[in-house]
Design a protein around this motif. Structure first.
Motif, PDB file in Angstrom:
ATOM      1  N   ILE A  70      77.419  13.176  24.596  1.00 44.27           N
ATOM      2  CA  ILE A  70      76.948  11.839  24.212  1.00 44.27           C
ATOM      3  C   ILE A  70      77.610  11.450  22.895  1.00 44.27           C
ATOM      4  CG2 ILE A  70      74.958  10.485  23.482  1.00 44.27           C
ATOM      5  CD1 ILE A  70      73.230  12.180  25.328  1.00 44.27           C
ATOM      6  N   SER A  71      78.091  10.220  22.843  1.00 40.78           N
ATOM      7  CA  SER A  71      78.635   9.684  21.594  1.00 40.78           C
ATOM      8  C   SER A  71      78.212   8.228  21.474  1.00 40.78           C
ATOM      9  CB  SER A  71      80.157   9.812  21.571  1.00 40.78           C
ATOM     10  OG  SER A  71      80.736   9.065  22.631  1.00 40.78           O
ATOM     11  N   ARG A  72      78.503   7.619  20.327  1.00 42.66           N
ATOM     12  CA  ARG A  72      78.098   6.229  20.136  1.00 42.66           C
ATOM     13  C   ARG A  72      79.118   5.509  19.289  1.00 42.66           C
ATOM     14  NH1 ARG A  72      75.802   9.277  16.358  1.00 42.66           N
ATOM     15  NH2 ARG A  72      75.523   8.428  14.273  1.00 42.66           N
ATOM     16  N   ASP A  73      79.106   4.189  19.421  1.00 48.01           N
ATOM     17  CA  ASP A  73      79.943   3.319  18.607  1.00 48.01           C
ATOM     18  C   ASP A  73      79.013   2.294  17.982  1.00 48.01           C
ATOM     19  OD1 ASP A  73      81.589   1.249  17.633  1.00 48.01           O
ATOM     20  OD2 ASP A  73      83.136   1.671  19.123  1.00 48.01           O
ATOM     21  N   ASN A  74      78.712   2.483  16.704  1.00 47.56           N
ATOM     22  CA  ASN A  74      77.750   1.611  16.037  1.00 47.56           C
ATOM     23  C   ASN A  74      78.204   0.156  16.049  1.00 47.56           C
ATOM     24  OD1 ASN A  74      76.452   3.965  15.556  1.00 47.56           O
ATOM     25  ND2 ASN A  74      76.536   3.859  13.334  1.00 47.56           N
ATOM     26  N   ALA A  75      79.487  -0.047  15.845  1.00 51.74           N
ATOM     27  CA  ALA A  75      79.999  -1.411  15.748  1.00 51.74           C
ATOM     28  C   ALA A  75      79.817  -2.161  17.065  1.00 51.74           C
ATOM     29  CB  ALA A  75      81.468  -1.389  15.346  1.00 51.74           C
ATOM     30  N   LYS A  76      79.871  -1.448  18.167  1.00 53.30           N
ATOM     31  CA  LYS A  76      79.735  -2.080  19.471  1.00 53.30           C
ATOM     32  C   LYS A  76      78.321  -1.971  20.024  1.00 53.30           C
ATOM     33  CE  LYS A  76      84.553  -1.306  20.821  1.00 53.30           C
ATOM     34  NZ  LYS A  76      85.464  -0.689  21.820  1.00 53.30           N
ATOM     35  N   ASN A  77      77.430  -1.324  19.286  1.00 55.62           N
ATOM     36  CA  ASN A  77      76.055  -1.111  19.766  1.00 55.62           C
ATOM     37  C   ASN A  77      76.063  -0.500  21.156  1.00 55.62           C
ATOM     38  OD1 ASN A  77      73.517  -1.326  18.557  1.00 55.62           O
ATOM     39  ND2 ASN A  77      72.958  -3.106  19.800  1.00 55.62           N
ATOM     40  N   THR A  78      76.915   0.486  21.313  1.00 54.05           N
ATOM     41  CA  THR A  78      77.151   1.103  22.620  1.00 54.05           C
ATOM     42  C   THR A  78      77.107   2.610  22.480  1.00 54.05           C
ATOM     43  OG1 THR A  78      78.523  -0.761  23.346  1.00 54.05           O
ATOM     44  CG2 THR A  78      78.843   1.339  24.489  1.00 54.05           C
ATOM     45  N   TRP A  79      76.532   3.277  23.461  1.00 55.80           N
ATOM     46  CA  TRP A  79      76.641   4.726  23.518  1.00 55.80           C
ATOM     47  C   TRP A  79      77.247   5.144  24.856  1.00 55.80           C
ATOM     48  CZ3 TRP A  79      71.978   2.212  23.336  1.00 55.80           C
ATOM     49  CH2 TRP A  79      71.048   2.453  24.334  1.00 55.80           C
ATOM     50  N   TYR A  80      77.760   6.356  24.860  1.00 54.43           N
ATOM     51  CA  TYR A  80      78.580   6.823  25.951  1.00 54.43           C
ATOM     52  C   TYR A  80      78.101   8.189  26.457  1.00 54.43           C
ATOM     53  CZ  TYR A  80      81.664   3.389  23.780  1.00 54.43           C
ATOM     54  OH  TYR A  80      82.175   2.249  23.231  1.00 54.43           O
ATOM     55  N   LEU A  81      78.438   8.463  27.693  1.00 59.18           N
ATOM     56  CA  LEU A  81      78.250   9.787  28.263  1.00 59.18           C
ATOM     57  C   LEU A  81      79.582  10.211  28.857  1.00 59.18           C
ATOM     58  CD1 LEU A  81      76.255  12.090  28.941  1.00 59.18           C
ATOM     59  CD2 LEU A  81      75.948  11.000  31.178  1.00 59.18           C
ATOM     60  N   GLN A  82      80.271  11.122  28.173  1.00 51.49           N
ATOM     61  CA  GLN A  82      81.510  11.673  28.683  1.00 51.49           C
ATOM     62  C   GLN A  82      81.170  12.854  29.578  1.00 51.49           C
ATOM     63  OE1 GLN A  82      84.822  10.693  28.211  1.00 51.49           O
ATOM     64  NE2 GLN A  82      85.245  12.266  29.751  1.00 51.49           N
ATOM     65  N   MET A  83      81.615  12.782  30.819  1.00 54.42           N
ATOM     66  CA  MET A  83      81.288  13.822  31.798  1.00 54.42           C
ATOM     67  C   MET A  83      82.577  14.487  32.255  1.00 54.42           C
ATOM     68  SD  MET A  83      78.388  11.783  34.024  1.00 54.42           S
ATOM     69  CE  MET A  83      79.562  10.629  34.700  1.00 54.42           C
ATOM     70  N   ASN A  84      82.695  15.760  31.963  1.00 51.77           N
ATOM     71  CA  ASN A  84      83.865  16.542  32.350  1.00 51.77           C
ATOM     72  C   ASN A  84      83.468  17.627  33.345  1.00 51.77           C
ATOM     73  OD1 ASN A  84      85.415  15.062  30.476  1.00 51.77           O
ATOM     74  ND2 ASN A  84      84.933  16.510  28.845  1.00 51.77           N
ATOM     75  N   SER A  85      84.471  18.168  34.003  1.00 48.92           N
ATOM     76  CA  SER A  85      84.238  19.259  34.967  1.00 48.92           C
ATOM     77  C   SER A  85      83.117  18.911  35.933  1.00 48.92           C
ATOM     78  CB  SER A  85      83.915  20.568  34.214  1.00 48.92           C
ATOM     79  OG  SER A  85      84.962  20.912  33.334  1.00 48.92           O
ATOM     80  N   LEU A  86      83.183  17.725  36.488  1.00 46.54           N
ATOM     81  CA  LEU A  86      82.112  17.242  37.353  1.00 46.54           C
ATOM     82  C   LEU A  86      81.994  18.070  38.617  1.00 46.54           C
ATOM     83  CD1 LEU A  86      82.623  13.461  36.749  1.00 46.54           C
ATOM     84  CD2 LEU A  86      80.446  14.676  36.475  1.00 46.54           C
ATOM     85  N   LYS A  87      80.764  18.212  39.084  1.00 42.32           N
ATOM     86  CA  LYS A  87      80.439  18.983  40.267  1.00 42.32           C
ATOM     87  C   LYS A  87      79.757  18.067  41.286  1.00 42.32           C
ATOM     88  CE  LYS A  87      79.395  22.977  37.313  1.00 42.32           C
ATOM     89  NZ  LYS A  87      78.346  23.971  36.948  1.00 42.32           N
TER      90      LYS A  87
END
Length: 124
Positions: A70-87
């Motif tokens: 999980i990460s976020r970008d304060n300036a964009k008021n957006t947060w993210y979910l980076q998903m790797n090695s998906l199953k």
């Protein structure tokens, strides 16, 4: 009126990656819990990860630990979910959520605002 709008879902092969975004409007988050949940067909909505918008620790479900971030970008008021090695077992509708209070919440009932959900399908 707070709105959470998700994007980034799709179809990916096992081992691939996707990044989900959750853009918030209607308020600025500070000391609020933000998180991600998912729901597979016929199953209950389950916790994926959570953090505090203004900074702090991030907690993940055991099933995704080490693969999702999980990460976020304060300036964009957006947060993210980076998903790797998906199953294939990661296949579900993914929801972002935000609470009006700070905390590390793993239960859906602790969150006040929800996105509309985005489908993630992982093929084997």
């Amino acid at each position: 009126q707070v709105q959470l709008v998700e994007s980034g879902g799709g179809l990916v092969q096992a081992g691939g990656s996707l990044r989900l975004s959750c853009a918030a409007s209607g308020r600025t988050f500070s000391r609020n819990a933000v998180g991600w949940f998912r729901q597979a067909p016929g199953k209950e909505r389950e916790f994926v990860g959570t953090t505090i918008w203004s900074g702090g620790n991030t907690y993940y479900a055991d099933a995704v630990k080490g693969r999702f971030t999980i990460s976020r970008d304060n300036a964009k008021n957006t947060w993210y979910l980076q998903m790797n090695s998906l199953k294939p077992e990661d296949t579900a509708v993914y929801y972002c959520a935000a609470a009006t209070s700070a905390g590390y919440y793993t239960k859906p009932g602790s969150y006040d605002y929800w996105g509309q959900g985005t489908q993630v399908t992982v093929s084997s």
